[in-house]
Scaffold this motif. Structure first.
Motif, PDB file in Angstrom:
ATOM      1  N   ILE A   1       1.025  -1.765  -0.014  1.00 11.60           N
ATOM      2  CA  ILE A   1      -0.044  -0.326   0.175  1.00 11.60           C
ATOM      3  C   ILE A   1       0.894   1.055   0.595  1.00 11.60           C
ATOM      4  CG2 ILE A   1      -1.864   1.242   1.091  1.00 11.60           C
ATOM      5  CD1 ILE A   1      -3.050  -1.438   2.212  1.00 11.60           C
ATOM      6  N   LYS A   2       2.336   0.878   0.705  1.00 15.44           N
ATOM      7  CA  LYS A   2       2.977   1.590   0.554  1.00 15.44           C
ATOM      8  C   LYS A   2       3.951   2.161  -0.449  1.00 15.44           C
ATOM      9  CE  LYS A   2       4.715   3.487   5.023  1.00 15.44           C
ATOM     10  NZ  LYS A   2       5.371   2.658   6.107  1.00 15.44           N
ATOM     11  N   GLU A   3       3.118   1.652  -1.436  1.00 17.36           N
ATOM     12  CA  GLU A   3       4.021   1.658  -2.704  1.00 17.36           C
ATOM     13  C   GLU A   3       5.611   1.116  -2.622  1.00 17.36           C
ATOM     14  OE1 GLU A   3       2.586   4.693  -5.591  1.00 17.36           O
ATOM     15  OE2 GLU A   3       1.205   5.432  -3.958  1.00 17.36           O
ATOM     16  N   PHE A   4       6.177  -0.046  -1.678  1.00 17.71           N
ATOM     17  CA  PHE A   4       7.035  -0.402  -1.937  1.00 17.71           C
ATOM     18  C   PHE A   4       7.280  -1.086  -3.506  1.00 17.71           C
ATOM     19  CE2 PHE A   4       7.096   1.946   2.002  1.00 17.71           C
ATOM     20  CZ  PHE A   4       8.532   1.849   1.861  1.00 17.71           C
ATOM     21  N   SER A   5       8.976  -1.505  -3.733  1.00 13.54           N
ATOM     22  CA  SER A   5       9.102  -1.983  -4.601  1.00 13.54           C
ATOM     23  C   SER A   5       9.597  -4.105  -3.604  1.00 13.54           C
ATOM     24  CB  SER A   5       9.958  -1.858  -5.345  1.00 13.54           C
ATOM     25  OG  SER A   5      10.636  -2.508  -5.296  1.00 13.54           O
ATOM     26  N   ASN A   6       8.598  -5.333  -4.467  1.00  8.05           N
ATOM     27  CA  ASN A   6       9.344  -6.221  -4.430  1.00  8.05           C
ATOM     28  C   ASN A   6      10.701  -5.902  -3.452  1.00  8.05           C
ATOM     29  OD1 ASN A   6       6.704  -7.184  -5.318  1.00  8.05           O
ATOM     30  ND2 ASN A   6       7.457  -8.581  -7.155  1.00  8.05           N
ATOM     31  N   GLY A   7      11.390  -5.455  -4.330  1.00  8.62           N
ATOM     32  CA  GLY A   7      12.883  -5.385  -3.544  1.00  8.62           C
ATOM     33  C   GLY A   7      13.408  -4.806  -2.551  1.00  8.62           C
ATOM     34  N   GLU A   8      12.382  -3.818  -2.801  1.00  5.41           N
ATOM     35  CA  GLU A   8      12.452  -2.562  -1.121  1.00  5.41           C
ATOM     36  C   GLU A   8      12.024  -3.401  -0.081  1.00  5.41           C
ATOM     37  OE1 GLU A   8      12.438   1.710  -3.739  1.00  5.41           O
ATOM     38  OE2 GLU A   8      10.363   0.269  -3.020  1.00  5.41           O
ATOM     39  N   ILE A   9      10.592  -4.632  -0.370  1.00  6.16           N
ATOM     40  CA  ILE A   9      10.030  -4.861   0.498  1.00  6.16           C
ATOM     41  C   ILE A   9      10.734  -6.060   1.024  1.00  6.16           C
ATOM     42  CG2 ILE A   9       8.053  -6.434   0.802  1.00  6.16           C
ATOM     43  CD1 ILE A   9       6.576  -5.048  -1.118  1.00  6.16           C
ATOM     44  N   ALA A  10      11.330  -7.041  -0.155  1.00  8.08           N
ATOM     45  CA  ALA A  10      12.350  -8.040   0.627  1.00  8.08           C
ATOM     46  C   ALA A  10      13.903  -7.572   1.389  1.00  8.08           C
ATOM     47  CB  ALA A  10      13.092  -8.942  -0.198  1.00  8.08           C
ATOM     48  N   GLU A  11      13.764  -5.680   1.208  1.00 11.65           N
ATOM     49  CA  GLU A  11      14.983  -5.921   1.984  1.00 11.65           C
ATOM     50  C   GLU A  11      14.784  -5.445   3.533  1.00 11.65           C
ATOM     51  OE1 GLU A  11      18.098  -1.645   1.475  1.00 11.65           O
ATOM     52  OE2 GLU A  11      17.202  -2.488  -0.123  1.00 11.65           O
ATOM     53  N   LYS A  12      13.457  -4.572   3.618  1.00 13.67           N
ATOM     54  CA  LYS A  12      12.729  -3.795   4.573  1.00 13.67           C
ATOM     55  C   LYS A  12      12.505  -5.522   5.494  1.00 13.67           C
ATOM     56  CE  LYS A  12      11.294   0.574   3.773  1.00 13.67           C
ATOM     57  NZ  LYS A  12      11.818   0.587   4.507  1.00 13.67           N
ATOM     58  N   LEU A  13      12.153  -6.328   5.197  1.00 15.80           N
ATOM     59  CA  LEU A  13      11.560  -7.838   5.756  1.00 15.80           C
ATOM     60  C   LEU A  13      12.673  -8.752   5.899  1.00 15.80           C
ATOM     61  CD1 LEU A  13       8.328  -8.071   4.777  1.00 15.80           C
ATOM     62  CD2 LEU A  13       8.852  -6.701   6.880  1.00 15.80           C
ATOM     63  N   PHE A  14      13.378  -8.242   5.270  1.00 13.52           N
ATOM     64  CA  PHE A  14      14.560  -9.459   5.226  1.00 13.52           C
ATOM     65  C   PHE A  14      14.507 -10.331   4.847  1.00 13.52           C
ATOM     66  CE2 PHE A  14      15.791  -6.428   8.871  1.00 13.52           C
ATOM     67  CZ  PHE A  14      16.773  -5.556   8.946  1.00 13.52           C
ATOM     68  N   ILE A  15      14.141 -10.708   3.753  1.00 17.29           N
ATOM     69  CA  ILE A  15      13.447 -11.605   3.114  1.00 17.29           C
ATOM     70  C   ILE A  15      14.102 -11.883   1.902  1.00 17.29           C
ATOM     71  CG2 ILE A  15      11.352 -12.597   5.018  1.00 17.29           C
ATOM     72  CD1 ILE A  15       9.780 -11.108   3.029  1.00 17.29           C
ATOM     73  N   SER A  16      13.590 -13.198   0.590  1.00 21.15           N
ATOM     74  CA  SER A  16      13.852 -13.227  -0.390  1.00 21.15           C
ATOM     75  C   SER A  16      12.705 -12.446  -1.463  1.00 21.15           C
ATOM     76  CB  SER A  16      14.336 -14.487  -1.149  1.00 21.15           C
ATOM     77  OG  SER A  16      12.988 -15.410  -1.061  1.00 21.15           O
ATOM     78  N   VAL A  17      13.172 -11.922  -2.573  1.00 21.55           N
ATOM     79  CA  VAL A  17      11.927 -11.162  -3.449  1.00 21.55           C
ATOM     80  C   VAL A  17      11.038 -12.729  -3.515  1.00 21.55           C
ATOM     81  CG1 VAL A  17      12.254 -10.114  -5.602  1.00 21.55           C
ATOM     82  CG2 VAL A  17      13.408  -9.555  -4.250  1.00 21.55           C
ATOM     83  N   ARG A  18      11.857 -13.492  -3.905  1.00 15.04           N
ATOM     84  CA  ARG A  18      10.742 -14.892  -4.967  1.00 15.04           C
ATOM     85  C   ARG A  18       9.665 -15.264  -3.126  1.00 15.04           C
ATOM     86  NH1 ARG A  18      13.747 -20.674  -6.541  1.00 15.04           N
ATOM     87  NH2 ARG A  18      13.417 -19.268  -7.984  1.00 15.04           N
ATOM     88  N   THR A  19      10.120 -15.232  -1.920  1.00 14.76           N
ATOM     89  CA  THR A  19       9.012 -14.947  -0.964  1.00 14.76           C
ATOM     90  C   THR A  19       8.197 -13.855  -0.696  1.00 14.76           C
ATOM     91  OG1 THR A  19      10.985 -15.622   0.097  1.00 14.76           O
ATOM     92  CG2 THR A  19       8.891 -14.901   1.553  1.00 14.76           C
ATOM     93  N   VAL A  20       8.832 -12.773  -1.455  1.00 12.60           N
ATOM     94  CA  VAL A  20       7.987 -11.370  -0.973  1.00 12.60           C
ATOM     95  C   VAL A  20       6.431 -11.747  -2.290  1.00 12.60           C
ATOM     96  CG1 VAL A  20       7.024  -9.213  -1.752  1.00 12.60           C
ATOM     97  CG2 VAL A  20       9.157  -9.750  -0.653  1.00 12.60           C
ATOM     98  N   GLU A  21       7.134 -12.429  -3.524  1.00  4.43           N
ATOM     99  CA  GLU A  21       5.757 -12.935  -4.746  1.00  4.43           C
ATOM    100  C   GLU A  21       5.400 -13.936  -3.770  1.00  4.43           C
ATOM    101  OE1 GLU A  21       8.789 -14.191  -7.429  1.00  4.43           O
ATOM    102  OE2 GLU A  21       9.171 -11.523  -7.928  1.00  4.43           O
ATOM    103  N   ALA A  22       5.821 -14.974  -2.817  1.00  2.57           N
ATOM    104  CA  ALA A  22       4.942 -15.476  -2.962  1.00  2.57           C
ATOM    105  C   ALA A  22       3.899 -15.554  -1.852  1.00  2.57           C
ATOM    106  CB  ALA A  22       5.749 -16.904  -1.957  1.00  2.57           C
ATOM    107  N   HIS A  23       4.210 -14.228  -0.825  1.00  4.50           N
ATOM    108  CA  HIS A  23       3.190 -13.694   0.163  1.00  4.50           C
ATOM    109  C   HIS A  23       2.340 -12.921  -1.179  1.00  4.50           C
ATOM    110  CE1 HIS A  23       4.737 -14.637   3.868  1.00  4.50           C
ATOM    111  NE2 HIS A  23       6.163 -13.971   3.748  1.00  4.50           N
ATOM    112  N   LYS A  24       2.646 -12.356  -1.914  1.00  7.04           N
ATOM    113  CA  LYS A  24       1.365 -11.961  -2.671  1.00  7.04           C
ATOM    114  C   LYS A  24       0.593 -12.357  -3.684  1.00  7.04           C
ATOM    115  CE  LYS A  24       3.633  -7.096  -3.770  1.00  7.04           C
ATOM    116  NZ  LYS A  24       4.463  -6.579  -5.319  1.00  7.04           N
ATOM    117  N   ARG A  25       0.987 -13.907  -4.031  1.00  6.92           N
ATOM    118  CA  ARG A  25       0.531 -14.709  -4.614  1.00  6.92           C
ATOM    119  C   ARG A  25      -1.141 -14.835  -3.524  1.00  6.92           C
ATOM    120  NH1 ARG A  25       4.921 -16.089  -7.205  1.00  6.92           N
ATOM    121  NH2 ARG A  25       5.035 -18.117  -5.751  1.00  6.92           N
TER     122      ARG A  25
END
Length: 219
Positions: free
Chosen positions: A168-192
């Protein structure tokens, strides 16, 4: 056919940007104006904004979509209008119809359906989202409202809420991964998972759902 000129009115910039992006990518449309609420839109229209179809939210601060449509009618301005709505806004939709709105479509609708609604209204026809029509008809018949395909009470995990908040704060997948200390692939899985859980077709619909549910008002 020349490009169809669309004017967007919604108090959430993320939603306007999402709709703007896929309309512009379609090639048949150009977004010629945007407004944050009804009063701003009315001022721009009275000042001579040139467009073919107005796509407006219903619930907004300063002036909502109902008052905007009412004011346009009272000013004698002939405008083709598609209302963006949530299934929970049945009472508002009936008022919009009374003021001559040409169509309504769910905020969580697919890109294809929103495009179809704009095209139908542009061609002089009406377009009413089937889900909302069924809900209104059930309400008028005094029956139970048709259950939305999108549940309003979804149990989200702590991590899913964290990801959703950053979306909602318009962070990219990469930025979300960095902030939450997870991988981009994990971010994408959470989105799905979030899309599947809530029944939404896209991130814009998911974001609208979260804002409507006020999931992060306490943050």
């Amino acid at each position: 056919m020349s490009e169809i000129k669309v004017f967007l009115v919604d108090d959430h910039k993320m939603i306007r940007d999402a709709i703007d992006s896929y309309l512009e990518d379609d090639g048949r449309f150009t977004v010629v104006g945007q407004a944050n609420h009804g009063q701003e839109a009315l001022n721009m229209i009275k000042a001579g904004a040139d467009f073919d179809v107005l796509l407006t939210d219903i619930v907004m601060p300063s002036m909502d979509g109902i008052e905007l449509v009412k004011q346009l009618k009272e000013e004698g301005l002939s405008v083709k209008i598609v209302a963006l709505t949530m299934l929970s806004e049945t009472q508002h939709i009936k008022k919009m119809l009374n003021y001559g709105v040409n169509g309504y479509v769910l905020k969580s609708a697919s890109q294809e359906e929103i495009v179809k609604a704009i095209l139908e209204v542009y061609e002089g026809r009406n377009y009413y989202s089937p889900e909302v029509t069924n809900t209104i008809m059930d309400h008028l018949r005094g029956g139970k409202q048709t259950k939305s395909a999108v549940s309003l009470d979804i149990p989200l995990t702590k991590r899913e809420k964290e990801v959703l908040h950053l979306i909602i704060k318009e962070f990219s997948n990469g930025e979300i991964a960095e902030k939450l200390f997870i991988s981009v692939r994990t971010v994408e899985a959470h989105k799905r998972n979030l899309l599947e859980k809530t029944g939404h077709k896209n991130m814009a619909g998911l974001a609208i759902w979260a804002l409507e549910k006020r999931l992060f008002d306490d943050i």
